[in-house]
Design a protein around this motif. Sequence first.
Motif, PDB file in Angstrom:
ATOM      1  N   GLU A  51      32.054 -67.140 -23.391  1.00 51.11           N
ATOM      2  CA  GLU A  51      32.054 -68.501 -22.846  1.00 51.11           C
ATOM      3  C   GLU A  51      33.469 -68.905 -22.408  1.00 51.11           C
ATOM      4  O   GLU A  51      33.653 -69.494 -21.342  1.00 51.11           O
ATOM      5  N   GLU A  56      29.927 -64.350 -28.369  1.00 46.38           N
ATOM      6  CA  GLU A  56      29.344 -65.324 -27.446  1.00 46.38           C
ATOM      7  C   GLU A  56      30.377 -66.391 -27.052  1.00 46.38           C
ATOM      8  O   GLU A  56      30.472 -66.780 -25.903  1.00 46.38           O
ATOM      9  N   LYS A  57      31.140 -66.853 -28.028  1.00 48.17           N
ATOM     10  CA  LYS A  57      32.167 -67.864 -27.749  1.00 48.17           C
ATOM     11  C   LYS A  57      33.261 -67.281 -26.854  1.00 48.17           C
ATOM     12  O   LYS A  57      33.738 -67.939 -25.926  1.00 48.17           O
TER      13      LYS A  57
END
Length: 107
Positions: free
Chosen positions: A85, A81-82
């Motif tokens: 992002e 997820e990071k």
Amino acid sequence: IFYEAQGKLLAGVTQSHILWAWMLYTMSLQVVVNVFIRLYKKLPITNIIIKDPALEPYLIRAKGNDGSLLAPIFYNHIPSEKLRELIGCDPMFRIAGAEKVVNYQKA
């Protein structure tokens, strides 16, 4: 490829042709991002990571692997997820293994 030896455009080639060729070239460039480190016995980083109990949750081992480095062990401290992002929606970047884009991943 669009220029003659004297630096002049070849007959029939316009700036639009050059722009189109450049766009096709740049669209084909991709950066595949991989944040996994395979740990090998002789690498100094391997001992640092293996000996630190705080890093244990970030180790990825095959089922049944008792800690031996005969079977692959990987380290990853950045969640998917990071990573998504950080990359954002930039089509130039792909996360390795996230898409089934080659034959051996499509099965």
